[in-house]
Enzyme design. Structure first.
Site, PDB file in Angstrom:
ATOM      1  N   TYR A 280       0.856  -1.196   0.000  1.00 56.83           N
ATOM      2  CA  TYR A 280       0.000   0.000   0.000  1.00 56.83           C
ATOM      3  C   TYR A 280       0.892   1.245   0.000  1.00 56.83           C
ATOM      4  O   TYR A 280       1.624   1.500   0.951  1.00 56.83           O
ATOM      5  CB  TYR A 280      -0.880  -0.036   1.248  1.00 56.83           C
ATOM      6  CG  TYR A 280      -1.955   1.010   1.356  1.00 56.83           C
ATOM      7  CD1 TYR A 280      -1.825   2.294   0.822  1.00 56.83           C
ATOM      8  CD2 TYR A 280      -3.134   0.725   2.030  1.00 56.83           C
ATOM      9  CE1 TYR A 280      -2.822   3.231   0.946  1.00 56.83           C
ATOM     10  CE2 TYR A 280      -4.142   1.657   2.163  1.00 56.83           C
ATOM     11  CZ  TYR A 280      -3.977   2.919   1.624  1.00 56.83           C
ATOM     12  OH  TYR A 280      -4.970   3.849   1.765  1.00 56.83           O
ATOM     13  N   TYR A 328      -2.280   4.467 -10.029  1.00 60.22           N
ATOM     14  CA  TYR A 328      -3.468   3.710 -10.466  1.00 60.22           C
ATOM     15  C   TYR A 328      -4.740   4.382  -9.975  1.00 60.22           C
ATOM     16  O   TYR A 328      -5.502   4.962 -10.743  1.00 60.22           O
ATOM     17  CB  TYR A 328      -3.389   2.276  -9.944  1.00 60.22           C
ATOM     18  CG  TYR A 328      -4.600   1.419 -10.272  1.00 60.22           C
ATOM     19  CD1 TYR A 328      -5.009   1.227 -11.586  1.00 60.22           C
ATOM     20  CD2 TYR A 328      -5.319   0.801  -9.252  1.00 60.22           C
ATOM     21  CE1 TYR A 328      -6.117   0.439 -11.875  1.00 60.22           C
ATOM     22  CE2 TYR A 328      -6.425   0.003  -9.543  1.00 60.22           C
ATOM     23  CZ  TYR A 328      -6.815  -0.168 -10.846  1.00 60.22           C
ATOM     24  OH  TYR A 328      -7.910  -0.956 -11.140  1.00 60.22           O
TER      25      TYR A 328
END
Lengths: 382, 134
Positions: A280, A328
């Site tokens: 993450y 993204y």
């Protein structure tokens, strides 16, 4: 539920009851917890699982000095604690932890440290008292605070931080659904708008809209479904602190280390078995901490590992192959998207597919180094 | 715009009373002797409820920081440090570094700092830190 497999060994209420104007909500949690620990003959350090509602299990664990491998914040109203007992029994049977502390504390009458009308600690929480007055504006100016210490300790440069974003943009270029696909250079990153020195805009995640969902069932049933099953090989979780300023070590995340080790132990795999990795990346320093705290790199070596293109296209450890939170998408709680990419990779349908990927790890952060969860996925039942 | 200020609880009141009186007050465990922060009525290392308050030296060093460029109207319009100092007694705390330019050149990691208090209301003074000798 396995019958009679789990027992209550400590139980106590707060020292006082009725009207307690001199104890805050978190103080009531702690008072009840310390009384229950005494009842059981245990110390806080003997506890490796926490569950609570109303307050955050992160806040509870840090306040009491507990490093858990299980944290349950299920909050569904007054019966939350029955659900905590049920989940704790499952967790103990599954080997996620050994000894779970479940607490309740509420200043229902006196409203001490109970926060505003919308709940939460607000200005009376420890973060509200000891961090908020100094001017942080959300994660970009909070999550980033440890990094200068990390950079000095390890000789990491601003260019190294920028390179994390550059390599992830290369992955994003292969992904039609990525928000940003245009190539960027280290200079582009360093020249982008200053957010919280040393962090520039391109070192910070996107803010977008979206969502994701997963459906799980037993491995036995899984083979009857239309999609190729992706199995859960191992799991880990931990929490450290709701206050970034109170991290034990600014060079490393304790929650990452504890969560990662548990996941590797459960999965029974070596680092060299891992074909694909998601970390993450709310900010550019997180892949550096993640690579080191999960044990893929020695302390201080992650920046060099990325600079040498080990995590890039064609590298030995493809990392954040969807482009990550930096390129993204990032709607706020990105952990779901990290797991979606792990599943795509193990189904063999990712836009930037890693050839023959068999084991993928999705490693997530919660809050600002407050919590961590690690899932090891496999497409082989073993 | 008024500065965002802490709302003390019974467990933290002594700290804020100390700031108002110009003292940085920490707590320590009388069993394991460890000093700790933020305040709570038991030791986060060993769980003992046997703890005491004491006046800290107010000295430490700059452990880490950022220079925030995002708007925070109650702190003005200029970029400002959000720092963590490590106190001589061991605990770390968030603060602002004051009394020097808010630049990477002036804010050197590991430089010695000392506490200084600024009053924002009848009840609340915030502890800031400045370079020693500033």
């Amino acid at each position: 539920m396995k019958r009679n497999s789990v027992a209550v060994v400590g139980a106590a209420e707060t020292t006082e009851m009725g009207r307690i104007p001199n104890v805050s909500v978190m103080g009531l949690h702690a008072d009840a917890a310390l009384n229950a620990l005494k009842d059981a003959g245990l110390k806080p350090t003997d506890i490796d699982g926490v569950a609570t509602a109303g307050a955050s299990p992160v806040e509870l664990a840090h306040y009491l000095g507990i490093t858990p491998t299980y944290a349950d914040g299920t909050s569904v109203g007054g019966c939350s604690f029955m659900l905590h007992v049920r989940h704790a029994a499952a967790a103990i049977n599954e080997g996620l932890c050994n000894t779970v502390l479940i607490t309740h504390g509420e200043s229902g009458r006196s409203r001490v440290g109970a926060g505003g009308r919308f709940g939460g600690g607000g200005g009376s929480s420890l973060s509200g008292q000891f961090e908020a007055p100094y001017g942080p504006v959300g994660p970009p100016s909070m999550f980033t605070i440890p990094v200068l210490r990390y950079m000095k300790t390890n000789g990491v440069t601003e260019e190294d931080l920028a390179m994390v974003a550059v390599v992830q943009r290369e992955w994003a270029a292969l992904n039609p659904r990525a928000s940003f696909k245009e190539p960027i250079t280290v200079d582009d990153v360093l020249d982008s708008r200053m957010i919280a020195w040393p962090f520039r805009m391109l070192m910070c995640c996107l803010v977008t809209d979206g969502g994701g969902a997963l459906i799980l069932t037993s491995a036995e049933r899984a083979k009857d479904f239309p999609q190729k099953p992706v199995y859960i090989l191992g799991t880990g979780e931990s929490v450290e602190t709701p206050m970034v300023s109170q991290m034990e070590d600014f060079n490393s995340s304790k929650a990452f280390r504890v969560s990662g080790k548990k996941a590797f132990d459960e999965a029974g795999i070596k680092h060299s078995d891992v074909d694909h990795l998601m970390i993450y990346d709310a900010f550019a320093h997180l892949p550096l901490y993640g690579l080191e705290d999960l044990g893929f790199c020695k302390p201080g070596e992650a920046a060099g590992f990325i600079n040498e293109r080990n995590t890039a296209i064609g590298g030995k450890l493809p990392l954040n192959t969807n482009g990550g939170g930096l390129s993204y998408m990032h709607s706020g709680m990105y952990g779901m998207y990290a797991m979606q990419e792990s599943v795509r990779q193990l189904r063999g349908i990712a836009p930037a597919q890693v050839p023959n990927a068999k084991i993928s790890i999705a490693h997530g952060v919660g809050g600002m180094f407050a919590a961590s969860g690690t899932i090891v996925f496999s497409n082989e039942k073993g | 715009m008024d500065r965002v200020l802490p709302q003390p609880t019974p467990e933290t009141q002594h700290f804020w009373d100390g700031c108002k009186a110009g003292e940085l007050r920490l707590q320590r465990c009388t069993d394991c002797k460890d000093a700790y922060f933020p305040p709570r009525p038991f030791c986060p290392k060993c769980g003992s409820r046997s703890v005491e308050e004491f006046k800290a030296t107010g000295r430490g060093f700059l452990y880490s920081y950022v220079i925030n460029h995002r708007p925070r109207p109650d702190l003005g319009t200029e970029p400002h440090s959000i720092a963590v100092v490590q106190l001589d007694e061991g605990p770390r705390m968030m603060t602002n570094i004051v009394g020097c330019p808010q630049t990477p050149e002036a804010l050197k990691l590991d430089m010695p700092v000392e506490v200084t208090f600024q009053s924002f209301s009848d009840d609340i003074s915030l502890p800031f830190f400045q370079p020693v000798g500033a």
